[in-house]
Design a protein around this motif. Structure first.
Motif, PDB file in Angstrom:
ATOM      1  N   GLU A   1       0.858  -1.187   0.000  1.00 22.84           N
ATOM      2  CA  GLU A   1       0.000   0.000   0.000  1.00 22.84           C
ATOM      3  C   GLU A   1       0.887   1.227   0.000  1.00 22.84           C
ATOM      4  OE1 GLU A   1      -4.038   1.418   2.192  1.00 22.84           O
ATOM      5  OE2 GLU A   1      -2.388   0.817   3.511  1.00 22.84           O
ATOM      6  N   ASP A   2       0.496   2.218  -0.802  1.00 21.88           N
ATOM      7  CA  ASP A   2       1.258   3.452  -0.875  1.00 21.88           C
ATOM      8  C   ASP A   2       0.796   4.427   0.201  1.00 21.88           C
ATOM      9  OD1 ASP A   2      -1.251   4.072  -1.879  1.00 21.88           O
ATOM     10  OD2 ASP A   2      -0.489   5.333  -3.489  1.00 21.88           O
ATOM     11  N   GLY A   3       1.557   5.482   0.371  1.00 20.04           N
ATOM     12  CA  GLY A   3       1.160   6.548   1.275  1.00 20.04           C
ATOM     13  C   GLY A   3       2.200   6.876   2.313  1.00 20.04           C
ATOM     14  N   SER A   4       2.522   8.168   2.414  1.00 25.00           N
ATOM     15  CA  SER A   4       3.511   8.603   3.402  1.00 25.00           C
ATOM     16  C   SER A   4       2.885   8.831   4.775  1.00 25.00           C
ATOM     17  CB  SER A   4       4.228   9.870   2.925  1.00 25.00           C
ATOM     18  OG  SER A   4       3.292  10.903   2.704  1.00 25.00           O
ATOM     19  N   PHE A   5       1.551   8.913   4.851  1.00 22.58           N
ATOM     20  CA  PHE A   5       0.885   9.125   6.128  1.00 22.58           C
ATOM     21  C   PHE A   5       1.226   8.017   7.109  1.00 22.58           C
ATOM     22  CE2 PHE A   5      -2.594   8.982   9.160  1.00 22.58           C
ATOM     23  CZ  PHE A   5      -2.777  10.319   9.473  1.00 22.58           C
ATOM     24  N   CYS A   6       1.176   6.770   6.662  1.00 24.14           N
ATOM     25  CA  CYS A   6       1.493   5.626   7.521  1.00 24.14           C
ATOM     26  C   CYS A   6       2.896   5.080   7.296  1.00 24.14           C
ATOM     27  CB  CYS A   6       0.485   4.498   7.308  1.00 24.14           C
ATOM     28  SG  CYS A   6      -1.129   4.822   8.038  1.00 24.14           S
ATOM     29  N   HIS A   7       3.502   5.381   6.134  1.00 24.12           N
ATOM     30  CA  HIS A   7       4.778   4.757   5.789  1.00 24.12           C
ATOM     31  C   HIS A   7       5.940   5.737   5.661  1.00 24.12           C
ATOM     32  CE1 HIS A   7       2.618   1.075   5.471  1.00 24.12           C
ATOM     33  NE2 HIS A   7       1.796   1.610   4.614  1.00 24.12           N
ATOM     34  N   GLY A   8       5.720   6.978   6.056  1.00 22.47           N
ATOM     35  CA  GLY A   8       6.803   7.953   6.086  1.00 22.47           C
ATOM     36  C   GLY A   8       7.483   8.156   4.743  1.00 22.47           C
ATOM     37  N   ALA A   9       8.787   8.421   4.802  1.00 20.39           N
ATOM     38  CA  ALA A   9       9.560   8.745   3.607  1.00 20.39           C
ATOM     39  C   ALA A   9       9.615   7.603   2.604  1.00 20.39           C
ATOM     40  CB  ALA A   9      10.976   9.162   3.994  1.00 20.39           C
ATOM     41  N   ALA A  10       9.436   6.363   3.065  1.00 18.86           N
ATOM     42  CA  ALA A  10       9.448   5.222   2.144  1.00 18.86           C
ATOM     43  C   ALA A  10       8.278   5.322   1.167  1.00 18.86           C
ATOM     44  CB  ALA A  10       9.395   3.907   2.906  1.00 18.86           C
ATOM     45  N   GLY A  11       7.170   5.893   1.605  1.00 20.48           N
ATOM     46  CA  GLY A  11       6.018   6.083   0.746  1.00 20.48           C
ATOM     47  C   GLY A  11       5.248   4.817   0.410  1.00 20.48           C
ATOM     48  N   THR A  12       5.658   3.697   0.962  1.00 16.44           N
ATOM     49  CA  THR A  12       4.964   2.428   0.739  1.00 16.44           C
ATOM     50  C   THR A  12       5.249   1.481   1.896  1.00 16.44           C
ATOM     51  OG1 THR A  12       4.522   0.687  -0.905  1.00 16.44           O
ATOM     52  CG2 THR A  12       6.813   1.300  -0.587  1.00 16.44           C
TER      53      THR A  12
ATOM     54  N   GLY B   1      13.735  -1.838   1.228  1.00 17.20           N
ATOM     55  CA  GLY B   1      14.194  -0.627   0.552  1.00 17.20           C
ATOM     56  C   GLY B   1      13.391   0.594   0.932  1.00 17.20           C
ATOM     57  N   GLY B   2      14.031   1.708   0.768  1.00 16.10           N
ATOM     58  CA  GLY B   2      13.419   3.000   1.045  1.00 16.10           C
ATOM     59  C   GLY B   2      14.415   4.066   0.651  1.00 16.10           C
ATOM     60  N   PRO B   3      14.278   5.261   1.212  1.00 17.94           N
ATOM     61  CA  PRO B   3      15.232   6.315   0.893  1.00 17.94           C
ATOM     62  C   PRO B   3      16.631   5.923   1.370  1.00 17.94           C
ATOM     63  CG  PRO B   3      13.350   7.192   2.106  1.00 17.94           C
ATOM     64  CD  PRO B   3      13.242   5.707   2.119  1.00 17.94           C
ATOM     65  N   GLY B   4      17.635   6.354   0.647  1.00 16.75           N
ATOM     66  CA  GLY B   4      19.010   6.101   1.061  1.00 16.75           C
ATOM     67  C   GLY B   4      19.671   5.008   0.256  1.00 16.75           C
ATOM     68  N   PHE B   5      20.830   4.561   0.762  1.00 12.94           N
ATOM     69  CA  PHE B   5      21.636   3.603   0.018  1.00 12.94           C
ATOM     70  C   PHE B   5      22.128   2.433   0.854  1.00 12.94           C
ATOM     71  CE2 PHE B   5      22.071   7.631  -2.202  1.00 12.94           C
ATOM     72  CZ  PHE B   5      21.707   7.250  -3.482  1.00 12.94           C
ATOM     73  N   CYS B   6      21.648   2.282   2.071  1.00 16.20           N
ATOM     74  CA  CYS B   6      22.067   1.186   2.934  1.00 16.20           C
ATOM     75  C   CYS B   6      20.806   0.663   3.622  1.00 16.20           C
ATOM     76  CB  CYS B   6      23.097   1.683   3.949  1.00 16.20           C
ATOM     77  SG  CYS B   6      23.868   0.378   4.913  1.00 16.20           S
ATOM     78  N   PHE B   7      20.304  -0.481   3.140  1.00 14.88           N
ATOM     79  CA  PHE B   7      18.996  -0.952   3.557  1.00 14.88           C
ATOM     80  C   PHE B   7      19.080  -2.074   4.584  1.00 14.88           C
ATOM     81  CE2 PHE B   7      18.500   0.278  -1.005  1.00 14.88           C
ATOM     82  CZ  PHE B   7      17.920   1.510  -0.753  1.00 14.88           C
ATOM     83  N   PRO B   8      18.137  -2.090   5.534  1.00 17.01           N
ATOM     84  CA  PRO B   8      18.104  -3.190   6.488  1.00 17.01           C
ATOM     85  C   PRO B   8      17.711  -4.493   5.802  1.00 17.01           C
ATOM     86  CG  PRO B   8      16.198  -1.763   6.795  1.00 17.01           C
ATOM     87  CD  PRO B   8      17.072  -1.110   5.772  1.00 17.01           C
ATOM     88  N   VAL B   9      18.321  -5.577   6.256  1.00  8.26           N
ATOM     89  CA  VAL B   9      17.968  -6.913   5.789  1.00  8.26           C
ATOM     90  C   VAL B   9      17.433  -7.677   6.993  1.00  8.26           C
ATOM     91  CG1 VAL B   9      18.807  -9.082   4.808  1.00  8.26           C
ATOM     92  CG2 VAL B   9      19.670  -6.899   3.928  1.00  8.26           C
ATOM     93  N   LEU B  10      16.232  -8.221   6.835  1.00 12.16           N
ATOM     94  CA  LEU B  10      15.591  -8.982   7.899  1.00 12.16           C
ATOM     95  C   LEU B  10      15.751 -10.468   7.611  1.00 12.16           C
ATOM     96  CD1 LEU B  10      12.252  -6.959   8.048  1.00 12.16           C
ATOM     97  CD2 LEU B  10      14.376  -6.539   9.305  1.00 12.16           C
TER      98      LEU B  10
END
Length: 163
Positions: free
Chosen positions: A81-92, A132-141
């Motif tokens: 789901e898209d949206g910065s309201f719930c997902h901040g800068a990631a937008g999704t 993934g999200g903003p930036g260049f170093c992403f967390p891996v779960l």
């Protein structure tokens, strides 16, 4: 690039499409579709499924993929789901659900960001997830047998330090 040209370029690069692209959803029957959305916590609003009900601008949730991720013979579903309201800068954001032996669907993980399933695996054959999200170093779960937990950070397959 602006507007629809930018969206098309992103879609062609393999990024998650906004839910307005529901024609891209995998073929599943209506009963499973409804069960997946309900298990993800979605409700129907104006003819679409919505997880972040407080976001007035979301275009709604979409089932991005349904496939067996961990090799157990049962499918998993990824709802985005898209949206910065719930997902901040990631937008999704995403919700990963697994089909249970009784045919119900259960939430396995949810997070803000774009999930990328990696070739590396945790317990039970569950793939690691790069978020993934903003930036260049992403967390891996990594799946530890009961939950996806932080394991490392990567960018383009190489470990990195987010600091």
């Amino acid at each position: 690039m602006h507007g629809s040209a930018a969206i098309l370029a992103i879609a062609m690069a393999g990024a998650i499409l906004p839910s307005s692209a529901s024609a891209q959803e995998p073929a599943i029957d209506r009963a499973d579709r409804v069960a997946i959305f309900k298990a993800a916590g979605a409700v129907q609003r104006d003819g679409r499924w919505v997880i972040c009900v407080d976001d007035p601008a979301t275009s709604g949730a979409v089932i991005e993929q349904v496939r067996d991720l961990n090799g157990d013979g049962r499918p998993e579903a990824v709802v985005v789901e898209d949206g910065s309201f719930c997902h901040g800068a990631a937008g999704t954001g995403y919700t990963l659900l697994g089909r249970q032996p009784d045919a119900s669907w259960k939430v396995i993980d949810f997070n803000s960001g774009v999930p990328e399933f990696l070739d590396t695996v945790g317990e039970g054959g569950w793939p690691d997830i790069s978020v993934g999200g903003p930036g260049f170093c992403f967390p891996v779960l990594r799946w530890n047998g009961s939950a996806y937990v932080p394991d490392r950070h990567e960018y383009e397959g190489r470990r990195c330090d987010p600091e």
